[in-house]
Design an enzyme around this catalytic site. Structure first.
Site, PDB file in Angstrom:
ATOM      1  N   HIS A  30       0.823  -1.216   0.000  1.00 56.17           N
ATOM      2  CA  HIS A  30       0.000   0.000   0.000  1.00 56.17           C
ATOM      3  C   HIS A  30       0.860   1.271   0.000  1.00 56.17           C
ATOM      4  O   HIS A  30       0.360   2.355  -0.294  1.00 56.17           O
ATOM      5  CB  HIS A  30      -0.905  -0.016   1.237  1.00 56.17           C
ATOM      6  CG  HIS A  30      -2.314   0.419   0.988  1.00 56.17           C
ATOM      7  ND1 HIS A  30      -2.890   0.471  -0.272  1.00 56.17           N
ATOM      8  CD2 HIS A  30      -3.291   0.833   1.851  1.00 56.17           C
ATOM      9  CE1 HIS A  30      -4.151   0.890  -0.161  1.00 56.17           C
ATOM     10  NE2 HIS A  30      -4.412   1.119   1.107  1.00 56.17           N
ATOM     11  N   ASN A  39      -6.740   6.623   4.223  1.00 48.01           N
ATOM     12  CA  ASN A  39      -8.142   6.932   3.966  1.00 48.01           C
ATOM     13  C   ASN A  39      -8.502   8.394   4.216  1.00 48.01           C
ATOM     14  O   ASN A  39      -9.636   8.796   3.975  1.00 48.01           O
ATOM     15  CB  ASN A  39      -9.064   6.006   4.776  1.00 48.01           C
ATOM     16  CG  ASN A  39      -8.874   6.158   6.270  1.00 48.01           C
ATOM     17  OD1 ASN A  39      -7.962   6.823   6.730  1.00 48.01           O
ATOM     18  ND2 ASN A  39      -9.744   5.512   7.034  1.00 48.01           N
ATOM     19  N   ASP A  62      -0.795   2.360  -5.363  1.00 45.52           N
ATOM     20  CA  ASP A  62      -0.834   0.926  -5.638  1.00 45.52           C
ATOM     21  C   ASP A  62      -2.145   0.572  -6.329  1.00 45.52           C
ATOM     22  O   ASP A  62      -3.171   1.208  -6.108  1.00 45.52           O
ATOM     23  CB  ASP A  62      -0.696   0.137  -4.332  1.00 45.52           C
ATOM     24  CG  ASP A  62      -1.786   0.486  -3.323  1.00 45.52           C
ATOM     25  OD1 ASP A  62      -1.935   1.678  -2.994  1.00 45.52           O
ATOM     26  OD2 ASP A  62      -2.505  -0.426  -2.864  1.00 45.52           O
TER      27      ASP A  62
END
Length: 206
Positions: free
Chosen positions: A23, A84, A109
């Site tokens: 990530h 997020n 990613d």
């Protein structure tokens, strides 16, 4: 193209425990771009960082234009928030530097692209990527460039959320420097040649 800077953002999660995760490949690509340009994150934007501590920032010129002139001005940024809630730092930086969304490049990613492939696009859906979803919300548009760094699908029945928060495999780590180099080349192509020319160069596998 205008003379204003580009904002190149690498997505990831903060902290050493996440540094090697799939990530965080966006952060890794930004580190490669900083290495190429000799830029140091946080070194040239003390005033900005004191006001906007949600990102590590470096300013540089990227690539070489036709004729040998230095490439465009770029602001390299790695949000220091969790993935997020990446949109806030991206929006704040875009406003601070006067960068329009079409000159924002997000490096991230991508599960739906095979490992080691790089794909480029402007706009479109976020494909379940929370960092992109929050960025779209904060910018108020999807009309920004995405440099999509392929990490492939999780094996077997592994939850994608677990897969992206794991480090690259031993085999992948051997190829990772080449992937980071390719993704950095893609960013450079976008800002020096434009998106369409960059796509023609990197979309050679179908």
């Amino acid at each position: 193209m205008t003379d204003g800077p580009w904002l190149v953002v690498g997505l990831g999660n903060p902290g050493p425990q996440y540094a090697g995760n799939r990530h965080n490949v966006g952060h890794m690509v930004l580190d490669e771009l900083a290495r190429r340009t000799g830029a140091t994150f946080g070194g040239r934007s003390g005033g900005l960082l004191s006001k906007r501590p949600q990102a590590a920032v470096a300013e540089a010129r990227l690539g070489v234009l036709p004729g040998g002139a230095p490439g465009p001005r770029v602001v390299l940024a790695k949000p220091t928030t969790y993935m997020n809630v990446s949109g806030g730092p991206v929006s704040a930086l875009a406003k601070y530097y006067g960068v329009e969304p079409e000159r924002v490049v997000m490096v991230h990613d991508e599960l739906d692209i095979p490992f080691a492939d790089v794909r480029l696009k402007r706009g479109g859906g976020e494909g379940g990527h929370n960092g992109l979803r929050d960025t779209t919300k904060a910018l108020g548009t999807k009309d920004y460039v995405r440099v999509r760094v392929g990490i492939g699908r999780p094996p077997g029945r592994m939850d994608p959320a677990d897969f992206v928060l794991r480090d690259f495999s031993t085999v992948e780590k051997k190829e990772l420097p080449f992937l980071l180099d390719s993704a950095a080349d893609a960013v450079e192509a976008v800002v020096t040649l434009g998106l369409e020319a960059a796509q023609q160069r990197f979309h050679t596998k179908g």
